[in-house]
Design a protein around this motif. Structure first.
Motif, PDB file in Angstrom:
ATOM      1  N   ILE A  25      10.105 -28.467 -64.515  1.00  0.00           N
ATOM      2  CA  ILE A  25       9.733 -27.638 -63.371  1.00  0.00           C
ATOM      3  C   ILE A  25      10.006 -28.394 -62.094  1.00  0.00           C
ATOM      4  CG2 ILE A  25       7.832 -26.493 -62.187  1.00  0.00           C
ATOM      5  CD1 ILE A  25       6.529 -26.069 -64.877  1.00  0.00           C
ATOM      6  N   GLN A  26      10.731 -27.738 -61.212  1.00  0.00           N
ATOM      7  CA  GLN A  26      11.013 -28.346 -59.917  1.00  0.00           C
ATOM      8  C   GLN A  26      10.220 -27.612 -58.844  1.00  0.00           C
ATOM      9  OE1 GLN A  26      15.287 -27.905 -59.902  1.00  0.00           O
ATOM     10  NE2 GLN A  26      15.571 -30.005 -60.586  1.00  0.00           N
ATOM     11  N   VAL A  27       9.498 -28.379 -58.049  1.00  0.00           N
ATOM     12  CA  VAL A  27       8.686 -27.784 -56.996  1.00  0.00           C
ATOM     13  C   VAL A  27       9.395 -27.950 -55.668  1.00  0.00           C
ATOM     14  CG1 VAL A  27       6.434 -27.777 -55.872  1.00  0.00           C
ATOM     15  CG2 VAL A  27       6.618 -28.330 -58.303  1.00  0.00           C
ATOM     16  N   LYS A  28       9.582 -26.844 -55.001  1.00  0.00           N
ATOM     17  CA  LYS A  28      10.248 -26.900 -53.707  1.00  0.00           C
ATOM     18  C   LYS A  28       9.333 -26.331 -52.639  1.00  0.00           C
ATOM     19  CE  LYS A  28      14.778 -26.239 -55.816  1.00  0.00           C
ATOM     20  NZ  LYS A  28      15.945 -25.340 -55.905  1.00  0.00           N
ATOM     21  N   ALA A  29       9.381 -26.956 -51.495  1.00  0.00           N
ATOM     22  CA  ALA A  29       8.586 -26.466 -50.371  1.00  0.00           C
ATOM     23  C   ALA A  29       9.513 -25.723 -49.414  1.00  0.00           C
ATOM     24  CB  ALA A  29       7.901 -27.628 -49.656  1.00  0.00           C
ATOM     25  N   VAL A  30       9.163 -24.486 -49.126  1.00  0.00           N
ATOM     26  CA  VAL A  30      10.007 -23.688 -48.243  1.00  0.00           C
ATOM     27  C   VAL A  30       9.159 -23.083 -47.132  1.00  0.00           C
ATOM     28  CG1 VAL A  30      11.773 -23.145 -49.938  1.00  0.00           C
ATOM     29  CG2 VAL A  30       9.727 -21.723 -49.780  1.00  0.00           C
ATOM     30  N   PHE A  31       9.804 -22.888 -46.002  1.00  0.00           N
ATOM     31  CA  PHE A  31       9.113 -22.251 -44.892  1.00  0.00           C
ATOM     32  C   PHE A  31       9.328 -20.743 -44.957  1.00  0.00           C
ATOM     33  CE2 PHE A  31       8.769 -26.398 -42.760  1.00  0.00           C
ATOM     34  CZ  PHE A  31       7.484 -26.268 -42.267  1.00  0.00           C
ATOM     35  N   GLU A  32       8.240 -20.013 -44.934  1.00  0.00           N
ATOM     36  CA  GLU A  32       8.334 -18.566 -44.988  1.00  0.00           C
ATOM     37  C   GLU A  32       7.443 -17.986 -43.901  1.00  0.00           C
ATOM     38  OE1 GLU A  32       7.427 -15.959 -48.587  1.00  0.00           O
ATOM     39  OE2 GLU A  32       9.157 -17.129 -49.178  1.00  0.00           O
ATOM     40  N   THR A  38       4.977 -23.347 -51.372  1.00  0.00           N
ATOM     41  CA  THR A  38       5.613 -24.080 -52.463  1.00  0.00           C
ATOM     42  C   THR A  38       6.096 -23.111 -53.525  1.00  0.00           C
ATOM     43  OG1 THR A  38       3.438 -24.374 -53.463  1.00  0.00           O
ATOM     44  CG2 THR A  38       4.275 -26.187 -52.136  1.00  0.00           C
ATOM     45  N   HIS A  39       7.291 -23.394 -54.015  1.00  0.00           N
ATOM     46  CA  HIS A  39       7.839 -22.595 -55.090  1.00  0.00           C
ATOM     47  C   HIS A  39       8.131 -23.498 -56.275  1.00  0.00           C
ATOM     48  CE1 HIS A  39       8.609 -18.562 -53.383  1.00  0.00           C
ATOM     49  NE2 HIS A  39       8.504 -19.214 -52.239  1.00  0.00           N
ATOM     50  N   ALA A  40       7.674 -23.074 -57.424  1.00  0.00           N
ATOM     51  CA  ALA A  40       7.952 -23.826 -58.631  1.00  0.00           C
ATOM     52  C   ALA A  40       9.012 -23.088 -59.438  1.00  0.00           C
ATOM     53  CB  ALA A  40       6.677 -23.995 -59.454  1.00  0.00           C
ATOM     54  N   VAL A  41      10.089 -23.780 -59.763  1.00  0.00           N
ATOM     55  CA  VAL A  41      11.172 -23.164 -60.505  1.00  0.00           C
ATOM     56  C   VAL A  41      11.483 -23.995 -61.734  1.00  0.00           C
ATOM     57  CG1 VAL A  41      13.528 -22.292 -60.383  1.00  0.00           C
ATOM     58  CG2 VAL A  41      12.131 -22.361 -58.328  1.00  0.00           C
ATOM     59  N   CYS A  42      11.574 -23.322 -62.873  1.00  0.00           N
ATOM     60  CA  CYS A  42      11.961 -24.017 -64.098  1.00  0.00           C
ATOM     61  C   CYS A  42      13.468 -24.157 -64.122  1.00  0.00           C
ATOM     62  CB  CYS A  42      11.469 -23.235 -65.315  1.00  0.00           C
ATOM     63  SG  CYS A  42      12.057 -23.940 -66.867  1.00  0.00           S
ATOM     64  N   LYS A  47      12.306 -19.515 -64.593  1.00  0.00           N
ATOM     65  CA  LYS A  47      11.077 -18.817 -64.267  1.00  0.00           C
ATOM     66  C   LYS A  47      10.499 -19.411 -62.983  1.00  0.00           C
ATOM     67  CE  LYS A  47       7.399 -18.990 -67.035  1.00  0.00           C
ATOM     68  NZ  LYS A  47       6.624 -18.744 -68.282  1.00  0.00           N
ATOM     69  N   THR A  48       9.975 -18.546 -62.135  1.00  0.00           N
ATOM     70  CA  THR A  48       9.459 -19.026 -60.863  1.00  0.00           C
ATOM     71  C   THR A  48       7.980 -18.699 -60.726  1.00  0.00           C
ATOM     72  OG1 THR A  48      10.057 -16.963 -59.764  1.00  0.00           O
ATOM     73  CG2 THR A  48      11.667 -18.746 -59.700  1.00  0.00           C
ATOM     74  N   GLY A  49       7.318 -19.483 -59.925  1.00  0.00           N
ATOM     75  CA  GLY A  49       5.901 -19.249 -59.671  1.00  0.00           C
ATOM     76  C   GLY A  49       5.521 -19.910 -58.372  1.00  0.00           C
ATOM     77  N   ARG A  50       4.403 -19.487 -57.857  1.00  0.00           N
ATOM     78  CA  ARG A  50       3.942 -20.099 -56.609  1.00  0.00           C
ATOM     79  C   ARG A  50       3.557 -21.550 -56.840  1.00  0.00           C
ATOM     80  NH1 ARG A  50      -0.146 -15.792 -53.817  1.00  0.00           N
ATOM     81  NH2 ARG A  50       1.335 -14.107 -53.458  1.00  0.00           N
ATOM     82  N   ARG A  51       2.925 -21.773 -57.984  1.00  0.00           N
ATOM     83  CA  ARG A  51       2.489 -23.123 -58.294  1.00  0.00           C
ATOM     84  C   ARG A  51       3.023 -23.537 -59.651  1.00  0.00           C
ATOM     85  NH1 ARG A  51      -3.791 -23.394 -56.288  1.00  0.00           N
ATOM     86  NH2 ARG A  51      -3.443 -22.531 -54.228  1.00  0.00           N
ATOM     87  N   PRO A  52       3.198 -24.832 -59.840  1.00  0.00           N
ATOM     88  CA  PRO A  52       3.691 -25.335 -61.146  1.00  0.00           C
ATOM     89  C   PRO A  52       2.816 -24.878 -62.298  1.00  0.00           C
ATOM     90  CG  PRO A  52       3.696 -27.068 -59.520  1.00  0.00           C
ATOM     91  CD  PRO A  52       3.049 -25.887 -58.866  1.00  0.00           C
ATOM     92  N   LYS A  53       1.534 -24.654 -62.042  1.00  0.00           N
ATOM     93  CA  LYS A  53       0.632 -24.258 -63.114  1.00  0.00           C
ATOM     94  C   LYS A  53       0.942 -22.861 -63.629  1.00  0.00           C
ATOM     95  CE  LYS A  53      -3.355 -27.162 -62.094  1.00  0.00           C
ATOM     96  NZ  LYS A  53      -4.755 -27.200 -61.686  1.00  0.00           N
ATOM     97  N   ASP A  54       1.635 -22.074 -62.817  1.00  0.00           N
ATOM     98  CA  ASP A  54       1.971 -20.731 -63.257  1.00  0.00           C
ATOM     99  C   ASP A  54       2.996 -20.732 -64.387  1.00  0.00           C
ATOM    100  OD1 ASP A  54       0.286 -19.850 -61.334  1.00  0.00           O
ATOM    101  OD2 ASP A  54       1.839 -19.269 -59.909  1.00  0.00           O
ATOM    102  N   LEU A  55       3.689 -21.844 -64.526  1.00  0.00           N
ATOM    103  CA  LEU A  55       4.773 -21.897 -65.514  1.00  0.00           C
ATOM    104  C   LEU A  55       4.348 -22.606 -66.788  1.00  0.00           C
ATOM    105  CD1 LEU A  55       7.698 -22.857 -63.125  1.00  0.00           C
ATOM    106  CD2 LEU A  55       6.781 -20.612 -63.625  1.00  0.00           C
TER     107      LEU A  55
END
Ligand SMILES: [Zn+2]
Length: 56
Positions: A25-32, A38-42, A47-55
């Motif tokens: 899981i890679q966590v990226k911080a983006v400005f929105e 923070t976006h967590a992407v596998c 699979k994506t989630g707001r937090r790493p725990k979602d995945l």
């Protein structure tokens, strides 16, 4: 003798998170809209989630 106090919150970034599929899981911080989110992407199943725990 005094002990050096450790800050437990400093482990961000060095931690390796694994998705439920076994991918990394890679966590990226983006400005929105001016807010930092923070976006967590596998890297395996995308699979994506707001937090790493979602995945997990
Ligand atoms: Zn995955």
């Amino acid at each position: 003798m005094g002990k050096v106090s450790k800050n437990a919150k400093v482990n961000r970034g060095a931690q390796k998170l694994l998705c439920s599929c076994g991918g990394e899981i890679q966590v990226k911080a983006v400005f929105e809209n001016g807010k930092l989110k923070t976006h967590a992407v596998c890297s395996k199943c995308k699979k994506t989630g707001r937090r790493p725990k979602d995945l997990f």
